[in-house]
Design an enzyme around this catalytic site. Structure first.
Site, mmCIF file in Angstrom:
data_model
loop_
_atom_site.group_PDB
_atom_site.id
_atom_site.type_symbol
_atom_site.label_atom_id
_atom_site.label_comp_id
_atom_site.label_asym_id
_atom_site.label_seq_id
_atom_site.Cartn_x
_atom_site.Cartn_y
_atom_site.Cartn_z
ATOM 1 N N VAL A 27 0.837 -1.197 0.000
ATOM 2 C CA VAL A 27 0.000 0.000 0.000
ATOM 3 C C VAL A 27 0.870 1.244 0.000
ATOM 4 C CG1 VAL A 27 -1.726 1.315 1.277
ATOM 5 C CG2 VAL A 27 -1.956 -1.158 1.072
ATOM 6 N N ARG A 52 13.251 -2.865 10.313
ATOM 7 C CA ARG A 52 13.628 -3.909 9.337
ATOM 8 C C ARG A 52 13.903 -3.319 7.956
ATOM 9 N NH1 ARG A 52 9.091 -6.059 11.594
ATOM 10 N NH2 ARG A 52 7.946 -5.726 9.652
ATOM 11 N N SER A 53 13.166 -2.264 7.611
ATOM 12 C CA SER A 53 13.304 -1.675 6.275
ATOM 13 C C SER A 53 14.087 -0.371 6.271
ATOM 14 C CB SER A 53 11.913 -1.417 5.681
ATOM 15 O OG SER A 53 11.181 -2.620 5.568
ATOM 16 N N CYS A 143 -11.056 -1.782 2.880
ATOM 17 C CA CYS A 143 -11.091 -1.759 1.413
ATOM 18 C C CYS A 143 -12.440 -2.216 0.854
ATOM 19 C CB CYS A 143 -9.961 -2.614 0.842
ATOM 20 S SG CYS A 143 -9.845 -4.270 1.565
ATOM 21 N N GLN A 170 -12.811 -11.614 -2.209
ATOM 22 C CA GLN A 170 -11.698 -10.715 -1.970
ATOM 23 C C GLN A 170 -10.357 -11.323 -2.373
ATOM 24 O OE1 GLN A 170 -14.001 -8.975 1.925
ATOM 25 N NE2 GLN A 170 -11.805 -8.577 1.845
ATOM 26 N N SER A 173 -4.283 -10.121 -2.087
ATOM 27 C CA SER A 173 -3.450 -8.956 -1.776
ATOM 28 C C SER A 173 -3.971 -8.205 -0.565
ATOM 29 C CB SER A 173 -3.349 -8.019 -2.980
ATOM 30 O OG SER A 173 -4.628 -7.687 -3.478
ATOM 31 N N GLY A 174 -5.241 -8.398 -0.226
ATOM 32 C CA GLY A 174 -5.770 -7.803 0.989
ATOM 33 C C GLY A 174 -5.096 -8.339 2.238
ATOM 34 N N HIS A 255 -11.045 -6.712 -5.519
ATOM 35 C CA HIS A 255 -12.157 -7.277 -4.759
ATOM 36 C C HIS A 255 -13.446 -7.167 -5.576
ATOM 37 C CE1 HIS A 255 -9.566 -7.691 -1.446
ATOM 38 N NE2 HIS A 255 -10.058 -6.786 -0.602
ATOM 39 N N ASN A 328 -8.405 -3.298 -4.724
ATOM 40 C CA ASN A 328 -8.397 -3.142 -3.264
ATOM 41 C C ASN A 328 -7.181 -2.407 -2.737
ATOM 42 O OD1 ASN A 328 -7.381 -5.817 -4.265
ATOM 43 N ND2 ASN A 328 -6.553 -5.928 -2.200
#
Length: 347
Positions: A27, A52-53, A143, A170, A173-174, A255, A328
């Site tokens: 997202v 972590r990122s 979403c 759905q 990826s949700g 979705h 979504n």
């Protein structure tokens, strides 16, 4: 944009300081893409994520930016923060961003049902943004709720809705990146005659349908279903009876929803089709003669809410069926958040 009566929340400037919290997630990355596509006025972009990122690089407008560590990040001077980093993270960090004078648009479920915080879909209830003047936090709805209320609202404005019964289909990826990976790996395994390993979902998702999203509640509904029920009523400010069955299907993006609506008075399919065709943020594809209707594969990567299969319910007076489809990750999360940000700077 829907007509609204909002005074500007932020002073008019050539560009605003925007932080994207959760910038390395699906997202967050889509938020960055849409900010570029819509030419949102930015003087400085700040990607932020967990430790972590932190330190990794992201691209924005052909430049590289180092991702900052959320725990040590000072939000002083940030105008708008787009949060997509989970409910626990939002509960911990959104208030300190708000206290620093930043407007927080949060994509998690942390604040959605807080009665002091607006739950916003710009096409539906833009004036609820006024609630943010006091606490500087705005909630982005679920979403599956967003795409449904975008379709419901223009119809409800003409003939009030009494009841909605929705079944969702759905995309994985949700459930995030690991859910996408699980579908891909399971599909490959099964096609190669191997056993599919289940880690993310409660059952195998490849070549399957799972009527279970999020945890079960005492009333027998899942948390995802309860979100759709509660959020719809809050967003639309209407005493609408809503029931939902949410289902995970082996689709990567997009979705789909089968929505049955009962109105207080007559609403024909032709009238509904005309209303929806004229509504903001909606594209109608509805031609049974040519077997034309919205598909999740067509909606993926697009901004509108797509509506088709509009027909009168032969079993119930003053009732219609709709088929509602949207991406979504885009409209269901990133785009809606950026539309809220556009309201914040509207002059």
């Amino acid at each position: 944009m829907t007509e609204h009566n909002l005074e500007a929340f932020l002073p008019k400037k050539e560009g605003y300081v925007v932080a994207v919290v959760g910038a390395t997630g699906a997202v967050g990355q889509t938020m960055l893409e849409i900010l570029q596509e819509r030419k949102f006025p930015i003087s400085k972009i700040i990607p932020v994520a967990s430790s972590r990122s932190a330190g990794s690089l992201i691209e924005f407008n052909d430049e590289s930016y180092e991702v900052e560590d959320l725990d040590g990040f000072d939000p002083e001077g940030v105008d708008i923060a787009l949060f997509s980093a989970g409910g626990g993270t939002s509960k911990q960090h959104a208030p300190r961003f708000a206290e620093a004078g930043c407007y927080v648009i949060d994509n998690s479920s942390a604040w959605r049902m807080n009665e002091d915080i607006g739950l916003l879909v710009p096409e539906v209830n833009p004036n609820d943004l006024e609630m943010a003047r006091h606490n500087r936090i705005i909630a982005n709805p679920n979403c599956s709720t967003i795409q449904m209320v975008v379709a419901l609202n223009p119809l409800h404005a003409v003939v009030p809705i009494k009841r909605v019964n929705v079944s969702t289909y759905q995309a994985v990826s949700g459930g995030g990146g690991k859910a996408i990976e699980e579908l891909a790996k399971q599909t490959a395994s099964l096609l190669n005659g191997e056993t599919a390993k289940v880690n993310v979902f409660p059952a195998r998702i490849a070549f399957n349908v799972i009527p279970h999203i999020d945890v079960f509640l005492e009333n027998g509904y899942t948390k995802e279903e309860q979100k759709m029920i509660d959020e719809t009523v809050k967003i639309m400010h209407a005493d609408i009876a809503v029931t939902a069955t949410t289902v995970r299907v082996p689709v990567f993006y997009g979705h789909s929803e089968a929505v049955n609506i009962t109105f207080e008075d007559e609403m024909t399919a032709d009238h509904a089709r005309q209303i929806l065709a004229d509504a903001e943020g909606i594209c109608v594809i509805d031609d049974p003669a040519s077997e034309d209707y919205p598909l999740a594969s067509d909606a993926a990567g697009t901004d509108p809410v797509w509506v088709g299969r509009i027909r009168e319910d032969a079993s119930c007076a003053n009732s219609l069926h709709l088929w509602v489809v949207a991406d979504n990750i885009r409209k269901g999360a990133a785009l809606n958040a950026i539309q809220i940000a556009e309201l914040l700077i509207a002059q």
